[in-house]
Design a protein around this motif. Structure first.
Motif, PDB file in Angstrom:
ATOM      1  N   ASN A  92      28.112  -8.868  36.932  1.00 15.17           N
ATOM      2  CA  ASN A  92      27.311  -7.959  37.204  1.00 15.17           C
ATOM      3  C   ASN A  92      27.335  -7.451  39.347  1.00 15.17           C
ATOM      4  OD1 ASN A  92      25.966  -9.993  37.231  1.00 15.17           O
ATOM      5  ND2 ASN A  92      24.281  -9.009  36.454  1.00 15.17           N
ATOM      6  N   THR A 118      15.513 -11.158  34.359  1.00 19.98           N
ATOM      7  CA  THR A 118      14.960 -11.617  34.004  1.00 19.98           C
ATOM      8  C   THR A 118      15.139 -12.736  34.567  1.00 19.98           C
ATOM      9  OG1 THR A 118      17.167 -11.455  32.906  1.00 19.98           O
ATOM     10  CG2 THR A 118      15.376 -11.335  31.538  1.00 19.98           C
ATOM     11  N   TRP A 119      16.511 -13.484  35.373  1.00 26.51           N
ATOM     12  CA  TRP A 119      16.372 -14.060  36.373  1.00 26.51           C
ATOM     13  C   TRP A 119      15.360 -14.628  36.864  1.00 26.51           C
ATOM     14  CZ3 TRP A 119      20.179 -15.720  40.925  1.00 26.51           C
ATOM     15  CH2 TRP A 119      20.288 -16.613  40.773  1.00 26.51           C
ATOM     16  N   MET A 148      20.688 -19.515  28.158  1.00 28.14           N
ATOM     17  CA  MET A 148      21.515 -17.579  28.717  1.00 28.14           C
ATOM     18  C   MET A 148      22.425 -17.850  27.426  1.00 28.14           C
ATOM     19  SD  MET A 148      19.438 -15.247  29.799  1.00 28.14           S
ATOM     20  CE  MET A 148      20.106 -13.797  29.883  1.00 28.14           C
ATOM     21  N   LYS A 149      23.413 -19.442  27.827  1.00 26.83           N
ATOM     22  CA  LYS A 149      24.249 -19.992  27.140  1.00 26.83           C
ATOM     23  C   LYS A 149      23.562 -20.237  25.247  1.00 26.83           C
ATOM     24  CE  LYS A 149      26.730 -21.259  30.492  1.00 26.83           C
ATOM     25  NZ  LYS A 149      27.380 -22.417  31.058  1.00 26.83           N
ATOM     26  N   ASN A 196      16.216 -24.195  36.973  1.00 25.74           N
ATOM     27  CA  ASN A 196      17.707 -22.910  36.428  1.00 25.74           C
ATOM     28  C   ASN A 196      18.653 -23.637  35.341  1.00 25.74           C
ATOM     29  OD1 ASN A 196      18.637 -20.880  37.669  1.00 25.74           O
ATOM     30  ND2 ASN A 196      20.643 -22.071  38.549  1.00 25.74           N
ATOM     31  N   THR A 249      19.546  -8.491  34.386  1.00 27.57           N
ATOM     32  CA  THR A 249      19.264  -9.661  34.052  1.00 27.57           C
ATOM     33  C   THR A 249      19.440 -10.502  35.468  1.00 27.57           C
ATOM     34  OG1 THR A 249      21.605 -10.460  34.066  1.00 27.57           O
ATOM     35  CG2 THR A 249      20.559 -10.179  31.945  1.00 27.57           C
ATOM     36  N   MET A 250      19.341  -9.825  36.058  1.00 26.31           N
ATOM     37  CA  MET A 250      18.693  -9.860  37.844  1.00 26.31           C
ATOM     38  C   MET A 250      16.987 -10.210  38.268  1.00 26.31           C
ATOM     39  SD  MET A 250      20.440  -7.494  40.426  1.00 26.31           S
ATOM     40  CE  MET A 250      22.596  -7.620  40.558  1.00 26.31           C
ATOM     41  N   TYR A 281      17.402 -22.212  32.186  1.00 24.36           N
ATOM     42  CA  TYR A 281      17.270 -20.709  32.090  1.00 24.36           C
ATOM     43  C   TYR A 281      18.903 -20.526  31.417  1.00 24.36           C
ATOM     44  CZ  TYR A 281      18.364 -16.365  33.349  1.00 24.36           C
ATOM     45  OH  TYR A 281      18.451 -14.288  33.393  1.00 24.36           O
ATOM     46  N   MET A 282      20.043 -21.419  32.366  1.00 20.04           N
ATOM     47  CA  MET A 282      21.248 -21.936  31.833  1.00 20.04           C
ATOM     48  C   MET A 282      21.388 -21.624  30.282  1.00 20.04           C
ATOM     49  SD  MET A 282      22.900 -19.726  33.850  1.00 20.04           S
ATOM     50  CE  MET A 282      24.295 -19.593  33.416  1.00 20.04           C
ATOM     51  N   VAL A 286      25.161 -12.791  37.911  1.00 21.18           N
ATOM     52  CA  VAL A 286      23.361 -12.526  38.408  1.00 21.18           C
ATOM     53  C   VAL A 286      22.891 -12.380  37.333  1.00 21.18           C
ATOM     54  CG1 VAL A 286      21.722 -11.874  40.130  1.00 21.18           C
ATOM     55  CG2 VAL A 286      24.225 -11.657  40.408  1.00 21.18           C
ATOM     56  N   GLY A 287      21.991 -13.944  36.809  1.00 22.67           N
ATOM     57  CA  GLY A 287      21.367 -13.869  36.240  1.00 22.67           C
ATOM     58  C   GLY A 287      22.300 -14.007  34.567  1.00 22.67           C
ATOM     59  N   ASP A 288      22.869 -13.848  33.948  1.00 24.12           N
ATOM     60  CA  ASP A 288      22.843 -13.986  32.538  1.00 24.12           C
ATOM     61  C   ASP A 288      23.956 -15.486  32.734  1.00 24.12           C
ATOM     62  OD1 ASP A 288      25.856 -13.725  33.551  1.00 24.12           O
ATOM     63  OD2 ASP A 288      26.258 -11.911  33.587  1.00 24.12           O
ATOM     64  N   GLU A 289      24.916 -15.046  30.681  1.00 22.38           N
ATOM     65  CA  GLU A 289      24.894 -16.775  30.540  1.00 22.38           C
ATOM     66  C   GLU A 289      26.485 -16.961  31.624  1.00 22.38           C
ATOM     67  OE1 GLU A 289      25.054 -14.012  28.947  1.00 22.38           O
ATOM     68  OE2 GLU A 289      26.617 -13.009  27.916  1.00 22.38           O
ATOM     69  N   ARG A 326      16.196 -14.673  26.972  1.00 18.97           N
ATOM     70  CA  ARG A 326      17.921 -13.946  26.193  1.00 18.97           C
ATOM     71  C   ARG A 326      17.887 -12.630  24.995  1.00 18.97           C
ATOM     72  NH1 ARG A 326      23.063 -14.594  26.485  1.00 18.97           N
ATOM     73  NH2 ARG A 326      22.490 -12.100  26.272  1.00 18.97           N
ATOM     74  N   HIS A 339      19.078  -5.670  44.207  1.00 19.40           N
ATOM     75  CA  HIS A 339      19.420  -6.100  43.742  1.00 19.40           C
ATOM     76  C   HIS A 339      17.795  -6.181  42.742  1.00 19.40           C
ATOM     77  CE1 HIS A 339      21.552  -7.698  46.746  1.00 19.40           C
ATOM     78  NE2 HIS A 339      22.346  -8.159  46.126  1.00 19.40           N
ATOM     79  N   TYR A 340      17.330  -5.211  42.650  1.00 20.04           N
ATOM     80  CA  TYR A 340      16.097  -4.870  41.641  1.00 20.04           C
ATOM     81  C   TYR A 340      15.044  -5.489  42.583  1.00 20.04           C
ATOM     82  CZ  TYR A 340      15.313  -2.487  37.460  1.00 20.04           C
ATOM     83  OH  TYR A 340      14.821  -1.196  36.493  1.00 20.04           O
ATOM     84  N   MET A 374      26.752 -17.032  34.718  1.00 18.70           N
ATOM     85  CA  MET A 374      26.255 -17.491  36.210  1.00 18.70           C
ATOM     86  C   MET A 374      27.623 -18.272  36.557  1.00 18.70           C
ATOM     87  SD  MET A 374      22.388 -16.881  38.176  1.00 18.70           S
ATOM     88  CE  MET A 374      21.615 -18.205  37.174  1.00 18.70           C
TER      89      MET A 374
END
Lengths: 85, 277
Positions: free
Chosen positions: B233, A62-63, A80-81, A73, A59-60, A76-77, B191-194, A50, B57-58, B196
């Motif tokens: 994103n 970090t995930w 992130m939240k 996962n 975030t590609m 992770y969510m 992708v990968g953020d809060e 976060r 995608h990196y 998702m």
């Protein structure tokens, strides 16, 4: 703070199995290769995704960084939240 | 000379592979039927090759070097990010066509980064697997990668101009081959953020409407801020749609299918592009 170098670390860990192993074996030694300060090294070492994202890290990455360590996962969510994982 | 005879936009969603049960049976059938329909159309169009416009995608390019647009001019393999049922392998390449487009580009203001032995990610390998390969004929591809996932993003206008350049270059390729172009990308997805898992059908339908009307002005009016806010994103990938629209001279098209699939974290849209005479 260097978003660029933080992204470089996470990219290197996602792209190379050898890097993953070195990081898993000795995170501090692995991270010394990079131009990071103490706080940044701690963010990576402690999987504080976060805060990494808040610093602008893609975030590609970090995930992928989280998942490559075998972490869930769902956790992770939650992080992130800003919920408790 | 060669010519572009058809075009498509379609998703390249890796979640379909590693979490197939994330979608309901109905959603899954709709999406796989849509892919099958594109494959049938590629066969009916008697295509000899496909230009697959994907995006990084990196995965392929790191902070050391982030190219705005890349084209294959030699061998291709992938996906680098292997998926269940889609392992890394050589993909048949149309090296001569890719090299020709790159050469024309250097003469007309498009300095391509070239992949002489290019590894691609799922954005090329999935449409190859679900659209090109099932069309039969062992069609070769040219792989194009646009900067959609990592800053600095390729500007939408530049993606459009690149599509027009691709069309002009194909038209000067000395063969009678029939070429299809595929704009490969999801519409709304994070992708990968809060956020998702959020999908935005209103944004998705807006984009598909623009695509099927061939509306260049509306496509170029989509700002990065709007795309990131309403589509996420991952939706920055619609630059590949702009490129494919321009390569077919923005003649409009028809919707094949649309389904918002939160379990696959993506608005899944499929359309066929007409080609202007």
């Amino acid at each position: 703070m260097s978003r660029n170098t933080l992204e470089k670390v996470l990219y290197d860990l996602s792209a190379s199995g050898a890097n993953k192993k070195k990081f898993a074996d000795d995170p501090e030694a692995f991270l010394r290769r990079y131009q990071l300060d103490d706080r940044e090294r701690a963010l990576v070492r402690e999987y504080r995704v976060r805060e990494l994202a808040d610093l602008g890290v893609n975030t590609m990455l970090t995930w992928g960084f989280w998942l490559q360590a075998g972490r869930s996962n769902r956790d992770y969510m939650k992080i992130m939240k800003r919920e408790e994982a | 000379m060669a010519r572009i005879v058809g075009g498509f936009v379609a998703p390249h969603n890796p979640v379909m592979y590693f979490n197939p049960k994330g979608a309901t049976e109905e959603q899954s059938k709709l999406c796989y039927d849509a892919y099958a329909q594109t494959a049938r159309r590629i066969a009916e169009l008697e295509a000899d090759a496909a230009i697959v416009i994907g995006c990084d995608h990196y995965i392929l390019f790191g902070t050391e070097c982030l190219p705005p647009y890349v084209i294959s001019t030699g061998e291709i393999d992938g996906p680098v990010d292997q998926l269940p049922g889609l392992k890394r392998r050589p993909l048949k390449s149309h090296a001569a066509l890719g090299s020709h487009i790159a050469k024309v580009g250097t003469e007309t203001g498009f300095d391509w980064t070239v992949g002489r032995a290019l590894s691609v990610d799922h954005s090329v390998a999935v449409p190859h697997h679900l659209m090109v390969e099932p069309a039969g004929g062992d069609l070769p591809i040219v792989a194009v990668m646009l900067a959609c996932g990592v800053e600095p993003y390729l500007p939408m206008k530049r993606a459009w101009d690149l599509g027009e350049h691709i069309a002009a270059a194909v038209a000067s390729f000395p063969s009678d081959e029939r070429i299809v172009v595929i704009g490969s990308g999801g519409i709304s997805h994070h992708v990968g953020d809060e956020r998702m898992g959020e999908v935005n059908p209103d944004f998705d339908r807006k984009v598909l409407d623009i695509v099927t009307r061939g509306d260049k002005a509306a496509m170029l009016a989509l700002t990065d801020e709007e795309i990131l806010r309403d589509g996420g994103n991952g939706a920055m990938e619609i630059r590949t749609y702009a490129c494919a629209m321009a390569a077919t001279r923005a003649a409009g098209g028809r919707l094949i299918a649309y389904e918002p699939v939160p379990g696959w974290v993506t608005g899944m849209g499929f359309a066929e592009l007409e080609v202007a005479a």
